[in-house]
Write an enzyme that holds these catalytic residues in place. Structure first.
Site, mmCIF file in Angstrom:
data_model
loop_
_atom_site.group_PDB
_atom_site.id
_atom_site.type_symbol
_atom_site.label_atom_id
_atom_site.label_comp_id
_atom_site.label_asym_id
_atom_site.label_seq_id
_atom_site.Cartn_x
_atom_site.Cartn_y
_atom_site.Cartn_z
ATOM 1 C CD GLU A 1 -3.132 -0.932 -0.004
ATOM 2 O OE1 GLU A 1 -2.549 -1.100 -1.050
ATOM 3 O OE2 GLU A 1 -4.202 -0.806 0.402
ATOM 4 C CB THR B 1 -5.876 5.193 -2.830
ATOM 5 O OG1 THR B 1 -6.631 4.149 -3.151
ATOM 6 C CG2 THR B 1 -5.735 5.300 -1.132
HETATM 7 N N1 ATP Z 1 -1.439 -5.982 -7.413
HETATM 8 C C1 ATP Z 1 -2.134 -5.190 -7.773
HETATM 9 N N2 ATP Z 1 -3.417 -4.953 -7.967
HETATM 10 C C2 ATP Z 1 -3.970 -3.997 -7.950
HETATM 11 N N3 ATP Z 1 -3.629 -2.724 -8.278
HETATM 12 C C3 ATP Z 1 -2.220 -2.467 -8.328
HETATM 13 C C4 ATP Z 1 -1.462 -3.753 -8.141
HETATM 14 N N4 ATP Z 1 -0.092 -3.473 -8.004
HETATM 15 C C5 ATP Z 1 -0.070 -2.199 -8.325
HETATM 16 N N5 ATP Z 1 -1.247 -1.577 -8.293
HETATM 17 C C6 ATP Z 1 -1.565 -0.204 -8.625
HETATM 18 O O1 ATP Z 1 -2.281 0.274 -7.496
HETATM 19 C C7 ATP Z 1 -3.076 1.346 -7.903
HETATM 20 C C8 ATP Z 1 -4.643 0.943 -7.320
HETATM 21 O O2 ATP Z 1 -4.511 1.106 -6.145
HETATM 22 P P1 ATP Z 1 -5.386 1.929 -5.408
HETATM 23 O O3 ATP Z 1 -5.144 1.801 -3.906
HETATM 24 O O4 ATP Z 1 -5.582 3.372 -6.101
HETATM 25 O O5 ATP Z 1 -6.754 1.298 -5.516
HETATM 26 P P2 ATP Z 1 -7.616 0.142 -4.635
HETATM 27 O O6 ATP Z 1 -6.864 -0.899 -4.221
HETATM 28 O O7 ATP Z 1 -8.838 -0.643 -5.723
HETATM 29 O O8 ATP Z 1 -8.527 1.137 -3.778
HETATM 30 P P3 ATP Z 1 -8.784 1.108 -2.373
HETATM 31 O O9 ATP Z 1 -7.555 0.978 -1.571
HETATM 32 O O10 ATP Z 1 -9.446 2.479 -2.137
HETATM 33 O O11 ATP Z 1 -9.891 0.161 -1.843
HETATM 34 C C9 ATP Z 1 -3.178 1.491 -9.494
HETATM 35 O O12 ATP Z 1 -2.451 2.418 -9.991
HETATM 36 C C10 ATP Z 1 -2.569 0.032 -9.748
HETATM 37 O O13 ATP Z 1 -1.901 0.101 -11.240
HETATM 38 N N1 HSE Z 2 -8.072 4.297 4.625
HETATM 39 C C1 HSE Z 2 -7.582 4.368 3.199
HETATM 40 C C2 HSE Z 2 -8.310 3.201 2.470
HETATM 41 C C3 HSE Z 2 -8.098 3.201 0.875
HETATM 42 O O1 HSE Z 2 -8.741 2.223 0.429
HETATM 43 C C4 HSE Z 2 -8.147 5.717 2.532
HETATM 44 O O2 HSE Z 2 -9.638 5.915 2.677
HETATM 45 O O3 HSE Z 2 -7.415 6.363 2.033
#
Ligand code: ATP
Ligand code: HSE
Length: 293
Positions: free
Chosen positions: A120, A168
């Protein structure tokens, strides 16, 4: 070859910004690992075209580094990235469980939380653990600087995912630096109500406790149609509605008999604005599961 299924998650739940998270029954990522001299990653499935296979840019690469566990890692994405459903975290959680087993590191689920949170940090700039904790441990999790508290819970929810992306990293930039004391007092009360609701598997208390006047209003501005969808879900019987994680996913807590109507109402409300969406009718569920081939 080891295989791990790690579930989608919904973080914050409104009143628990960067603290609360829940594991969802569906969707999920599936990660397969085998030992290799250097880490190599392949990605297939939902939104895979947006996910880098370079280990230095993928959350599972950060986990392999943190565990000093090089491997060929195949990620089958069930969770679209930038969804608010913990897509990046699910891959990281699955890789942490799989590589811990593959290299006999002997770490417990709780000990894997900071390891998976390294992923993250890579994608959002901060090692917030409120998605990786429930994806690893299941149920309802409370993450603080002192560690993680986990509770099994079983609340029906609808997670509605519109065809739009909110990263995010961007959504963290709109979080206010400070808050009025009266809003803090309200939020503490709501967080306490929600926690009691989780201990009783009570969708009414959980829904009521999802209210938040500090972070959520800033984030809803990033999601086209949020207010219309929220109102539609509440009219259809949702006990509470909030932004899922950083959005654009929207989470509704509910009683089981209302789940179908709520899912339909949320999809119809987005549709009326010309936005396609899908809704997962699921419930708070289990954490990452390891399968040995
Ligand atoms: N294994 C992976 N799976 C998904 N996204 C990834 C991965 N590795 C890197 N990324 C990158 O992380 C970003 C997505 O992460 P982000 O935290 O924005 O979204 P999320 O995980 O769906 O959301 P949230 O944390 O809000 O629930 C994208 O830019 C993506 O390319
Ligand atoms: N707590 C984080 C989680 C992202 O999924 C945020 O809200 O930015």
């Amino acid at each position: 070859m080891l295989t791990v299924r790690a579930p989608a998650t919904s973080a914050n739940l409104g009143s628990g910004f960067d603290v609360f998270g829940v594991a969802l029954g569906t969707p999920a990522d599936v990660v397969r690992v085998e030992r290799a001299p250097e880490t190599r990653i392949t990605v297939t499935g939902a939104g895979s075209q947006y996910i880098p296979e370079d280990p230095a840019q993928n959350t599972v690469g950060a986990v392999a580094d943190a565990l000093d566990a090089p491997a060929h890692i195949k990620i089958d994405k069930g969770i679209r990235p930038s969804s608010g459903l913990g897509s990046s975290a699910a891959s990281a959680a699955a890789a942490a469980v799989a590589l811990n087993a593959l290299y006999d590191r002997g770490l417990s689920g709780k000990e894997l939380v900071p390891v998976a949170a390294e992923g993250e940090a890579l994608v959002s700039g901060e090692a917030h653990a409120d998605n990786v904790a429930p994806s690893l441990l299941g149920g309802f999790t409370v993450v603080t600087d002192d560690g993680v508290t986990q509770l099994d819970a079983s609340i029906p929810v609808v997670a509605c995912l519109p065809e739009m992306s909110v990263s995010t990293r961007d959504a963290r930039e709109v979080v206010p630096d400070s808050a009025a004391l009266e809003d803090v007092v309200d939020t503490v009360g709501n967080a306490a109500t929600l926690t009691v609701g989780m201990t009783r598997d009570d969708p009414d208390l959980v829904g009521r406790g999802m209210e938040d006047a500090i972070v959520t209003p800033e984030r809803t501005a990033l999601i086209d149609g949020y207010d219309r969808v929220r109102d539609a879900a509440l009219e259809a019987g949702a006990t509470g509605v909030t932004v899922s994680g950083a959005g654009p996913g929207i989470l509704a807590a509910c009683h089981r008999p209302d789940q179908g109507a709520i899912a339909g109402a949320m999809i119809d409300a987005f549709d009326a604005l010309g936005i396609e969406s899908r809704a997962y009718q699921t419930r708070i569920g289990e954490g990452a599961t390891l399968y040995r081939d």
